[in-house]
Design a protein around this motif. Sequence first.
Motif, mmCIF file in Angstrom:
data_model
loop_
_atom_site.group_PDB
_atom_site.id
_atom_site.type_symbol
_atom_site.label_atom_id
_atom_site.label_comp_id
_atom_site.label_asym_id
_atom_site.label_seq_id
_atom_site.Cartn_x
_atom_site.Cartn_y
_atom_site.Cartn_z
ATOM 1 N N GLY A 27 0.832 -1.189 0.000
ATOM 2 C CA GLY A 27 0.000 0.000 0.000
ATOM 3 C C GLY A 27 0.866 1.238 0.000
ATOM 4 N N LEU A 28 0.290 2.329 -0.424
ATOM 5 C CA LEU A 28 1.014 3.598 -0.460
ATOM 6 C C LEU A 28 0.336 4.598 0.461
ATOM 7 C CD1 LEU A 28 1.629 4.057 -4.302
ATOM 8 C CD2 LEU A 28 3.346 3.587 -2.571
ATOM 9 N N PRO A 29 1.090 5.578 0.971
ATOM 10 C CA PRO A 29 0.455 6.661 1.732
ATOM 11 C C PRO A 29 -0.529 7.425 0.850
ATOM 12 C CG PRO A 29 2.845 6.698 2.010
ATOM 13 C CD PRO A 29 2.538 5.687 0.951
ATOM 14 N N ALA A 30 -1.447 8.117 1.486
ATOM 15 C CA ALA A 30 -2.506 8.826 0.750
ATOM 16 C C ALA A 30 -1.941 9.827 -0.249
ATOM 17 C CB ALA A 30 -3.439 9.518 1.727
ATOM 18 N N ALA A 31 -0.889 10.557 0.116
ATOM 19 C CA ALA A 31 -0.303 11.544 -0.794
ATOM 20 C C ALA A 31 0.265 10.866 -2.040
ATOM 21 C CB ALA A 31 0.794 12.342 -0.091
ATOM 22 N N SER A 32 0.844 9.689 -1.873
ATOM 23 C CA SER A 32 1.393 8.962 -3.020
ATOM 24 C C SER A 32 0.293 8.410 -3.915
ATOM 25 C CB SER A 32 2.300 7.827 -2.550
ATOM 26 O OG SER A 32 3.424 8.348 -1.884
ATOM 27 N N ALA A 100 6.604 4.833 -1.730
ATOM 28 C CA ALA A 100 6.952 3.404 -1.761
ATOM 29 C C ALA A 100 8.186 3.125 -0.908
ATOM 30 C CB ALA A 100 7.190 2.955 -3.203
ATOM 31 N N ALA A 101 9.189 4.009 -0.966
ATOM 32 C CA ALA A 101 10.398 3.830 -0.153
ATOM 33 C C ALA A 101 10.066 3.931 1.335
ATOM 34 C CB ALA A 101 11.449 4.864 -0.533
ATOM 35 N N ALA A 102 9.187 4.857 1.690
ATOM 36 C CA ALA A 102 8.787 4.988 3.092
ATOM 37 C C ALA A 102 8.018 3.760 3.558
ATOM 38 C CB ALA A 102 7.937 6.243 3.274
ATOM 39 N N ARG A 103 7.174 3.210 2.681
ATOM 40 C CA ARG A 103 6.395 2.015 3.041
ATOM 41 C C ARG A 103 7.321 0.807 3.206
ATOM 42 N NH1 ARG A 103 1.613 1.752 5.173
ATOM 43 N NH2 ARG A 103 0.769 3.094 3.579
#
Length: 150
Positions: A27-32, A100-103
């Motif tokens: 999953g991705l953050p909402a901003a992504s 994606a890198a943060a996830r």
Amino acid sequence: MGTGTFVPLGDRAVPAALESATVTVDGLPAASVIAAVAQPLLVLTATATVVACLILLAMNCLRGQVFSRASTVEIAVAVAAAIAGFGLSPLLEGMIANGAAARLGGAHVEGVVVLSVQPMLFLVGVFAAAVIGTAFTVGARLQRDQEGLV
């Protein structure tokens, strides 16, 4: 420069340089996610706007109204759409990659920013568009002056 790593090849691992990679995240953050939806829409809108303006410009040229205010506006709108659409696209792609890198890395990834922009081609394109826009502006002014003399 690539990052050194080992890649499995057959029954052993061989040294390799990693230049690029493709990863899949759950999953991705909402901003992504918003950036992932907005990026192709932005490029599509910019492309459609540029094509529509160039078609209108071609129609004006076929009518013999090459240097007119309408042609100058069409050039300006096409340039603005291209700058906005194709200039903001790498920023949105970077937002997707950073999400994606943060996830993937969680709290362990700090200070990593993924953004790849090739500014030289973009700057040359903007300069060429500015020259063309200026030529149409001067041509429209000369044509108005000539029509005033007749």
